[in-house]
Motif scaffolding. Sequence first.
Motif, PDB file in Angstrom:
ATOM      1  N   PRO A   1      -6.413  -1.808  22.698  1.00 45.13           N
ATOM      2  CA  PRO A   1      -7.191  -1.478  21.493  1.00 45.13           C
ATOM      3  C   PRO A   1      -7.708  -0.045  21.439  1.00 45.13           C
ATOM      4  CG  PRO A   1      -7.844  -3.605  22.376  1.00 45.13           C
ATOM      5  CD  PRO A   1      -6.943  -2.975  23.394  1.00 45.13           C
ATOM      6  N   SER A   2      -7.714   0.632  22.577  1.00 50.26           N
ATOM      7  CA  SER A   2      -8.170   2.021  22.571  1.00 50.26           C
ATOM      8  C   SER A   2      -7.078   2.991  22.127  1.00 50.26           C
ATOM      9  CB  SER A   2      -8.668   2.417  23.965  1.00 50.26           C
ATOM     10  OG  SER A   2      -7.628   2.289  24.926  1.00 50.26           O
ATOM     11  N   ASP A   3      -5.835   2.496  22.032  1.00 51.28           N
ATOM     12  CA  ASP A   3      -4.705   3.340  21.642  1.00 51.28           C
ATOM     13  C   ASP A   3      -4.283   3.046  20.203  1.00 51.28           C
ATOM     14  OD1 ASP A   3      -4.628   4.406  24.195  1.00 51.28           O
ATOM     15  OD2 ASP A   3      -3.166   2.916  24.906  1.00 51.28           O
ATOM     16  N   PRO A   4      -3.901   4.084  19.454  1.00 53.91           N
ATOM     17  CA  PRO A   4      -3.397   3.844  18.092  1.00 53.91           C
ATOM     18  C   PRO A   4      -2.044   3.150  18.130  1.00 53.91           C
ATOM     19  CG  PRO A   4      -3.144   6.150  18.689  1.00 53.91           C
ATOM     20  CD  PRO A   4      -3.937   5.512  19.791  1.00 53.91           C
ATOM     21  N   LYS A   5      -1.742   2.408  17.104  1.00 53.51           N
ATOM     22  CA  LYS A   5      -0.477   1.701  17.024  1.00 53.51           C
ATOM     23  C   LYS A   5       0.656   2.688  16.793  1.00 53.51           C
ATOM     24  CE  LYS A   5       1.221  -2.626  15.026  1.00 53.51           C
ATOM     25  NZ  LYS A   5       0.950  -3.692  14.015  1.00 53.51           N
ATOM     26  N   ALA A   6       1.817   2.419  17.349  1.00 57.79           N
ATOM     27  CA  ALA A   6       2.953   3.333  17.214  1.00 57.79           C
ATOM     28  C   ALA A   6       3.501   3.340  15.795  1.00 57.79           C
ATOM     29  CB  ALA A   6       4.052   2.959  18.201  1.00 57.79           C
ATOM     30  N   VAL A   7       3.527   2.181  15.150  1.00 62.08           N
ATOM     31  CA  VAL A   7       3.975   2.070  13.753  1.00 62.08           C
ATOM     32  C   VAL A   7       2.988   1.180  13.023  1.00 62.08           C
ATOM     33  CG1 VAL A   7       5.793   1.314  12.198  1.00 62.08           C
ATOM     34  CG2 VAL A   7       6.398   2.318  14.411  1.00 62.08           C
ATOM     35  N   CYS A   8       2.395   1.707  11.966  1.00 61.92           N
ATOM     36  CA  CYS A   8       1.414   0.962  11.184  1.00 61.92           C
ATOM     37  C   CYS A   8       2.066   0.445   9.906  1.00 61.92           C
ATOM     38  CB  CYS A   8       0.235   1.847  10.822  1.00 61.92           C
ATOM     39  SG  CYS A   8      -0.674   2.507  12.253  1.00 61.92           S
ATOM     40  N   SER A   9       1.754  -0.781   9.546  1.00 61.16           N
ATOM     41  CA  SER A   9       2.254  -1.364   8.305  1.00 61.16           C
ATOM     42  C   SER A   9       1.103  -2.083   7.623  1.00 61.16           C
ATOM     43  CB  SER A   9       3.405  -2.327   8.578  1.00 61.16           C
ATOM     44  OG  SER A   9       3.012  -3.363   9.449  1.00 61.16           O
TER      45      SER A   9
ATOM     46  N   ARG B   1       3.292  -0.030   2.786  1.00 61.14           N
ATOM     47  CA  ARG B   1       3.860   1.147   3.446  1.00 61.14           C
ATOM     48  C   ARG B   1       3.978   0.965   4.954  1.00 61.14           C
ATOM     49  NH1 ARG B   1      -1.493   5.060   2.791  1.00 61.14           N
ATOM     50  NH2 ARG B   1      -2.750   3.951   4.334  1.00 61.14           N
ATOM     51  N   PHE B   2       4.860   1.789   5.532  1.00 60.96           N
ATOM     52  CA  PHE B   2       5.057   1.875   6.981  1.00 60.96           C
ATOM     53  C   PHE B   2       4.844   3.334   7.380  1.00 60.96           C
ATOM     54  CE2 PHE B   2       7.597  -1.578   5.361  1.00 60.96           C
ATOM     55  CZ  PHE B   2       7.406  -2.609   6.269  1.00 60.96           C
ATOM     56  N   ILE B   3       4.045   3.559   8.418  1.00 59.41           N
ATOM     57  CA  ILE B   3       3.777   4.918   8.906  1.00 59.41           C
ATOM     58  C   ILE B   3       4.066   4.971  10.397  1.00 59.41           C
ATOM     59  CG2 ILE B   3       2.034   6.702   9.282  1.00 59.41           C
ATOM     60  CD1 ILE B   3       0.573   5.715   6.827  1.00 59.41           C
ATOM     61  N   ALA B   4       4.891   5.950  10.804  1.00 59.25           N
ATOM     62  CA  ALA B   4       5.206   6.168  12.216  1.00 59.25           C
ATOM     63  C   ALA B   4       4.802   7.598  12.580  1.00 59.25           C
ATOM     64  CB  ALA B   4       6.689   5.945  12.487  1.00 59.25           C
ATOM     65  N   PRO B   5       3.653   7.803  13.217  1.00 58.95           N
ATOM     66  CA  PRO B   5       3.207   9.156  13.587  1.00 58.95           C
ATOM     67  C   PRO B   5       4.135   9.794  14.619  1.00 58.95           C
ATOM     68  CG  PRO B   5       1.389   7.591  13.644  1.00 58.95           C
ATOM     69  CD  PRO B   5       2.659   6.788  13.542  1.00 58.95           C
ATOM     70  N   TYR B   6       4.202  11.112  14.573  1.00 62.69           N
ATOM     71  CA  TYR B   6       5.030  11.850  15.518  1.00 62.69           C
ATOM     72  C   TYR B   6       4.309  12.115  16.839  1.00 62.69           C
ATOM     73  CZ  TYR B   6       7.947  12.801  11.421  1.00 62.69           C
ATOM     74  OH  TYR B   6       8.739  12.668  10.318  1.00 62.69           O
TER      75      TYR B   6
ATOM     76  N   GLU C   1      10.135   3.627  -4.483  1.00 64.47           N
ATOM     77  CA  GLU C   1      10.180   3.870  -3.041  1.00 64.47           C
ATOM     78  C   GLU C   1       9.885   5.347  -2.793  1.00 64.47           C
ATOM     79  OE1 GLU C   1      13.534   3.382  -4.383  1.00 64.47           O
ATOM     80  OE2 GLU C   1      13.027   1.322  -4.856  1.00 64.47           O
ATOM     81  N   THR C   2       9.093   5.605  -1.766  1.00 61.60           N
ATOM     82  CA  THR C   2       8.790   6.976  -1.358  1.00 61.60           C
ATOM     83  C   THR C   2       9.101   7.128   0.124  1.00 61.60           C
ATOM     84  OG1 THR C   2       7.003   7.137  -2.993  1.00 61.60           O
ATOM     85  CG2 THR C   2       7.018   8.764  -1.212  1.00 61.60           C
ATOM     86  N   LEU C   3       9.832   8.182   0.460  1.00 61.11           N
ATOM     87  CA  LEU C   3      10.155   8.501   1.850  1.00 61.11           C
ATOM     88  C   LEU C   3       9.629   9.898   2.137  1.00 61.11           C
ATOM     89  CD1 LEU C   3      11.641   7.761   4.488  1.00 61.11           C
ATOM     90  CD2 LEU C   3      13.685   8.841   3.521  1.00 61.11           C
ATOM     91  N   ALA C   4       8.663   9.998   3.065  1.00 58.23           N
ATOM     92  CA  ALA C   4       8.066  11.283   3.427  1.00 58.23           C
ATOM     93  C   ALA C   4       8.217  11.502   4.928  1.00 58.23           C
ATOM     94  CB  ALA C   4       6.597  11.321   3.026  1.00 58.23           C
ATOM     95  N   PHE C   5       8.254  12.786   5.354  1.00 62.09           N
ATOM     96  CA  PHE C   5       8.639  13.049   6.741  1.00 62.09           C
ATOM     97  C   PHE C   5       7.959  14.252   7.369  1.00 62.09           C
ATOM     98  CE2 PHE C   5      11.740  14.382   3.545  1.00 62.09           C
ATOM     99  CZ  PHE C   5      11.610  15.765   3.609  1.00 62.09           C
ATOM    100  N   ALA C   6       7.115  15.008   6.671  1.00 65.84           N
ATOM    101  CA  ALA C   6       6.528  16.223   7.244  1.00 65.84           C
ATOM    102  C   ALA C   6       5.288  15.917   8.087  1.00 65.84           C
ATOM    103  CB  ALA C   6       6.178  17.207   6.131  1.00 65.84           C
ATOM    104  N   ARG C   7       4.347  15.184   7.534  1.00 69.40           N
ATOM    105  CA  ARG C   7       3.103  14.865   8.259  1.00 69.40           C
ATOM    106  C   ARG C   7       3.369  13.825   9.340  1.00 69.40           C
ATOM    107  NH1 ARG C   7      -0.341  12.632   4.169  1.00 69.40           N
ATOM    108  NH2 ARG C   7      -1.092  14.728   3.694  1.00 69.40           N
ATOM    109  N   TRP C   8       4.039  12.759   8.926  1.00 66.07           N
ATOM    110  CA  TRP C   8       4.528  11.683   9.783  1.00 66.07           C
ATOM    111  C   TRP C   8       5.619  10.973   9.002  1.00 66.07           C
ATOM    112  CZ3 TRP C   8      -1.249  10.399  10.076  1.00 66.07           C
ATOM    113  CH2 TRP C   8      -1.741  10.075   8.810  1.00 66.07           C
ATOM    114  N   PHE C   9       6.342  10.092   9.621  1.00 61.70           N
ATOM    115  CA  PHE C   9       7.383   9.374   8.896  1.00 61.70           C
ATOM    116  C   PHE C   9       6.719   8.243   8.116  1.00 61.70           C
ATOM    117  CE2 PHE C   9      10.544   6.070   8.314  1.00 61.70           C
ATOM    118  CZ  PHE C   9      11.638   6.788   7.826  1.00 61.70           C
ATOM    119  N   ARG C  10       6.902   8.249   6.801  1.00 61.06           N
ATOM    120  CA  ARG C  10       6.257   7.237   5.959  1.00 61.06           C
ATOM    121  C   ARG C  10       7.259   6.691   4.957  1.00 61.06           C
ATOM    122  NH1 ARG C  10       3.532   7.768   0.877  1.00 61.06           N
ATOM    123  NH2 ARG C  10       3.686  10.033   1.093  1.00 61.06           N
TER     124      ARG C  10
END
Length: 207
Positions: free
Chosen positions: A67-75, A49-54, A184-193
């Motif tokens: 390292p103190s900051d979260p990644k912009a897009v996690c895979s 999966r790929f997650i892009a927080p808002y 495939e799952t595409l979700a968008f309310a919590r974060w883009f996943r």
Amino acid sequence: MREIAILSVVVSALAMARPAGADEPFDYRVQYTHQGQFGVQGAGGFGFRFIAPYNEEYCGQVDQDNPSDPKAVCSARSPFALDLGLSYGVARSLELLFETRIGLERDFGASPSDDDGPRQLAFAPGIKIYIRDAGLTKFFSSLQFAIDVTDFAQASKTDYGVRNTNGLQFDFHRTFGVYVYFGETLAFARWFRFEMDAGIGLQFRVP
């Protein structure tokens, strides 16, 4: 590719076996329809999966440069889960479907130091369409509404999206079948996943 090859070998081996106690001859010319049958199914597999927080929420990884900051897009690999479902054949080529995904592995927590993340819990009502019925073998595609209520502390509790699966089902008997799928799952309310997964499942049907 290795995992897909393993799944293909498993399905081929099962296809050569005759179910014990079957009261009907195992005839490849038979076409088992699911119309009017209630079904129970279960599946497991692997995913990525790929997650892009808002709003810069922690999504399981940190920035390599900071390292103190979260990644912009996690895979990363998706935590292992089981998909349990109920179905009803409303027509020869159409089933109503309701699936529940139950996480067996914990997900990431609210921060890098938090190892006690939630287990996934999601629901996916929808329809399953059998595109081609070639005797005992059926190609299918599903369209489902994804509702994810996994309790992440750092983000909204409920996520919404759409899910599609495509696969091949082999019915050994009027009441039993095995299938392989790619979804495939595409979700968008919590974060883009965006999530891809593949696996193998079993379906039992009555009457």
